[in-house]
Design a protein around this motif. Structure first.
Motif, PDB file in Angstrom:
ATOM      1  N   ARG A  75       0.661  -1.220   0.138  1.00 41.22           N
ATOM      2  CA  ARG A  75       0.110   0.025  -0.023  1.00 41.22           C
ATOM      3  C   ARG A  75       0.898   1.306   0.071  1.00 41.22           C
ATOM      4  O   ARG A  75       0.383   2.209  -0.823  1.00 41.22           O
ATOM      5  CB  ARG A  75      -0.958   0.016   1.179  1.00 41.22           C
ATOM      6  CG  ARG A  75      -1.887   1.143   1.446  1.00 41.22           C
ATOM      7  CD  ARG A  75      -3.110   0.932   2.222  1.00 41.22           C
ATOM      8  NE  ARG A  75      -3.733   2.281   2.313  1.00 41.22           N
ATOM      9  CZ  ARG A  75      -3.501   3.260   3.571  1.00 41.22           C
ATOM     10  NH1 ARG A  75      -2.752   2.662   4.573  1.00 41.22           N
ATOM     11  NH2 ARG A  75      -4.116   4.394   3.522  1.00 41.22           N
ATOM     12  N   ILE A  79       1.131   4.253  -2.835  1.00 43.75           N
ATOM     13  CA  ILE A  79       0.730   5.609  -2.572  1.00 43.75           C
ATOM     14  C   ILE A  79       1.974   6.489  -3.236  1.00 43.75           C
ATOM     15  O   ILE A  79       1.770   7.564  -3.672  1.00 43.75           O
ATOM     16  CB  ILE A  79       0.638   5.852  -0.837  1.00 43.75           C
ATOM     17  CG1 ILE A  79      -0.906   5.215  -0.704  1.00 43.75           C
ATOM     18  CG2 ILE A  79       0.513   7.230  -0.469  1.00 43.75           C
ATOM     19  CD1 ILE A  79      -1.019   5.158   0.878  1.00 43.75           C
ATOM     20  N   GLU A  82       2.433   7.497  -6.598  1.00 47.48           N
ATOM     21  CA  GLU A  82       1.471   8.258  -7.339  1.00 47.48           C
ATOM     22  C   GLU A  82       1.823   9.700  -7.067  1.00 47.48           C
ATOM     23  O   GLU A  82       1.345  10.682  -7.516  1.00 47.48           O
ATOM     24  CB  GLU A  82      -0.042   8.046  -6.319  1.00 47.48           C
ATOM     25  CG  GLU A  82      -0.821   6.975  -6.880  1.00 47.48           C
ATOM     26  CD  GLU A  82      -2.056   6.604  -5.757  1.00 47.48           C
ATOM     27  OE1 GLU A  82      -2.480   7.679  -5.022  1.00 47.48           O
ATOM     28  OE2 GLU A  82      -2.293   5.431  -5.679  1.00 47.48           O
ATOM     29  N   LYS A 115       1.900  17.030   3.770  1.00 48.71           N
ATOM     30  CA  LYS A 115       0.615  16.758   4.510  1.00 48.71           C
ATOM     31  C   LYS A 115      -0.371  15.863   3.551  1.00 48.71           C
ATOM     32  O   LYS A 115      -1.153  15.141   4.325  1.00 48.71           O
ATOM     33  CB  LYS A 115      -0.131  18.491   4.454  1.00 48.71           C
ATOM     34  CG  LYS A 115       0.275  19.485   5.495  1.00 48.71           C
ATOM     35  CD  LYS A 115      -0.363  20.727   4.986  1.00 48.71           C
ATOM     36  CE  LYS A 115       0.349  21.785   6.199  1.00 48.71           C
ATOM     37  NZ  LYS A 115      -0.185  23.080   5.909  1.00 48.71           N
ATOM     38  N   LYS A 116      -0.059  15.738   2.053  1.00 47.11           N
ATOM     39  CA  LYS A 116      -0.876  14.617   1.548  1.00 47.11           C
ATOM     40  C   LYS A 116      -0.539  13.221   1.857  1.00 47.11           C
ATOM     41  O   LYS A 116      -1.237  12.480   2.191  1.00 47.11           O
ATOM     42  CB  LYS A 116      -0.599  15.015   0.207  1.00 47.11           C
ATOM     43  CG  LYS A 116      -1.687  16.120  -0.540  1.00 47.11           C
ATOM     44  CD  LYS A 116      -1.826  16.036  -2.207  1.00 47.11           C
ATOM     45  CE  LYS A 116      -0.492  16.958  -2.652  1.00 47.11           C
ATOM     46  NZ  LYS A 116      -0.710  16.897  -3.931  1.00 47.11           N
ATOM     47  N   LEU A 117       1.090  13.287   2.035  1.00 47.30           N
ATOM     48  CA  LEU A 117       1.565  11.902   2.273  1.00 47.30           C
ATOM     49  C   LEU A 117       1.004  11.390   3.781  1.00 47.30           C
ATOM     50  O   LEU A 117       0.754  10.232   4.066  1.00 47.30           O
ATOM     51  CB  LEU A 117       3.142  12.014   2.272  1.00 47.30           C
ATOM     52  CG  LEU A 117       3.879  10.837   2.901  1.00 47.30           C
ATOM     53  CD1 LEU A 117       3.562   9.765   1.848  1.00 47.30           C
ATOM     54  CD2 LEU A 117       5.488  11.144   2.940  1.00 47.30           C
ATOM     55  N   SER A 119      -1.444  12.103   5.210  1.00 44.81           N
ATOM     56  CA  SER A 119      -3.016  12.102   5.504  1.00 44.81           C
ATOM     57  C   SER A 119      -3.159  10.627   4.692  1.00 44.81           C
ATOM     58  O   SER A 119      -4.469  10.245   5.089  1.00 44.81           O
ATOM     59  CB  SER A 119      -3.857  13.122   5.014  1.00 44.81           C
ATOM     60  OG  SER A 119      -3.356  12.988   3.464  1.00 44.81           O
ATOM     61  N   ARG A 120      -2.266  10.204   4.173  1.00 48.23           N
ATOM     62  CA  ARG A 120      -2.839   8.871   3.322  1.00 48.23           C
ATOM     63  C   ARG A 120      -2.343   7.641   3.701  1.00 48.23           C
ATOM     64  O   ARG A 120      -2.958   6.610   3.586  1.00 48.23           O
ATOM     65  CB  ARG A 120      -2.358   9.003   1.901  1.00 48.23           C
ATOM     66  CG  ARG A 120      -2.838  10.107   1.023  1.00 48.23           C
ATOM     67  CD  ARG A 120      -3.083  10.187  -0.389  1.00 48.23           C
ATOM     68  NE  ARG A 120      -3.314   9.003  -1.023  1.00 48.23           N
ATOM     69  CZ  ARG A 120      -3.064   8.549  -2.155  1.00 48.23           C
ATOM     70  NH1 ARG A 120      -2.320   9.336  -2.799  1.00 48.23           N
ATOM     71  NH2 ARG A 120      -3.416   7.316  -2.587  1.00 48.23           N
ATOM     72  N   ILE A 121      -1.391   7.731   4.860  1.00 48.25           N
ATOM     73  CA  ILE A 121      -0.741   6.238   5.430  1.00 48.25           C
ATOM     74  C   ILE A 121      -0.346   6.781   6.788  1.00 48.25           C
ATOM     75  O   ILE A 121       0.521   7.687   7.096  1.00 48.25           O
ATOM     76  CB  ILE A 121       0.058   5.634   4.496  1.00 48.25           C
ATOM     77  CG1 ILE A 121       0.272   4.502   4.813  1.00 48.25           C
ATOM     78  CG2 ILE A 121       1.470   6.502   4.342  1.00 48.25           C
ATOM     79  CD1 ILE A 121       0.893   3.511   3.826  1.00 48.25           C
ATOM     80  N   ASP A 122      -0.291   5.681   7.669  1.00 47.69           N
ATOM     81  CA  ASP A 122       0.244   6.105   8.995  1.00 47.69           C
ATOM     82  C   ASP A 122       1.762   5.887   9.074  1.00 47.69           C
ATOM     83  O   ASP A 122       2.251   4.738   8.633  1.00 47.69           O
ATOM     84  CB  ASP A 122      -0.208   4.787   9.891  1.00 47.69           C
ATOM     85  CG  ASP A 122      -1.926   5.037  10.260  1.00 47.69           C
ATOM     86  OD1 ASP A 122      -2.230   6.390  10.245  1.00 47.69           O
ATOM     87  OD2 ASP A 122      -2.567   4.058  10.293  1.00 47.69           O
TER      88      ASP A 122
END
Length: 156
Positions: A75, A79, A82, A115-117, A119-122
């Motif tokens: 996962r 991510i 992208e 911030k995008k990173l 917010s998408r994965i722990d």
């Protein structure tokens, strides 16, 4: 010798490469095609000047996670793929788990990426180091190891 020439400039005509390595055009072209088929030559690309394409800031992002399973890594890799800002992505040994090389126009663009990173994965920890100056940049791989590998295989 062909690989050395191609790593410097892929626009050199095959006839010129052949002349430099002592081959006629057709055998030289066949060797290049064989190296492409074998995956030795992965692709031919243009190397751009980061400042001229507004990618002036290079950031090395160290990531630590407490997730060490295949599902999380799959996962995470999806991510990261992208994000066009990420130009290199490594799984590491030692104190950090992953290292990213990120190129962006400025600090604000990096903050947006960050911030995008997150917010998408722990992620357990993210640490960023901004490159102050590019002192050496190379796309060519050292080819002397290829010769050592050939000698090792021949002795087996």
């Amino acid at each position: 010798m062909i690989l050395t020439i191609l790593q410097e400039d892929t626009t050199i005509p095959v006839a010129e490469i052949g002349r430099r390595v002592g081959l006629s055009t057709t055998p030289c072209w066949r060797r290049i095609q064989k190296m492409e088929e074998d995956g030795v030559i992965k692709r031919r690309v243009a190397v751009l000047d980061p400042a001229k394409v507004n990618a002036k800031v290079t950031v090395f992002v160290s990531i630590v996670t407490n997730q060490h399973n295949e599902d999380w890594l799959t996962r995470f890799a999806r991510i990261i793929s992208e994000f066009p800002e990420v130009v290199d992505f490594y799984r590491m040994s030692g104190n950090i788990d992953y290292l990213l090389k990120v190129v962006v126009p400025d600090i604000e663009a990096y903050d947006t990426f960050y911030k995008k990173l997150v917010s998408r994965i722990d992620i357990t920890d993210v640490s960023s180091a901004f490159a102050m100056e590019r002192i050496k940049e190379a796309t060519a791989l050292p080819l002397s190891y290829m010769q050592l590998d050939a000698v090792a295989k021949a002795s087996k």
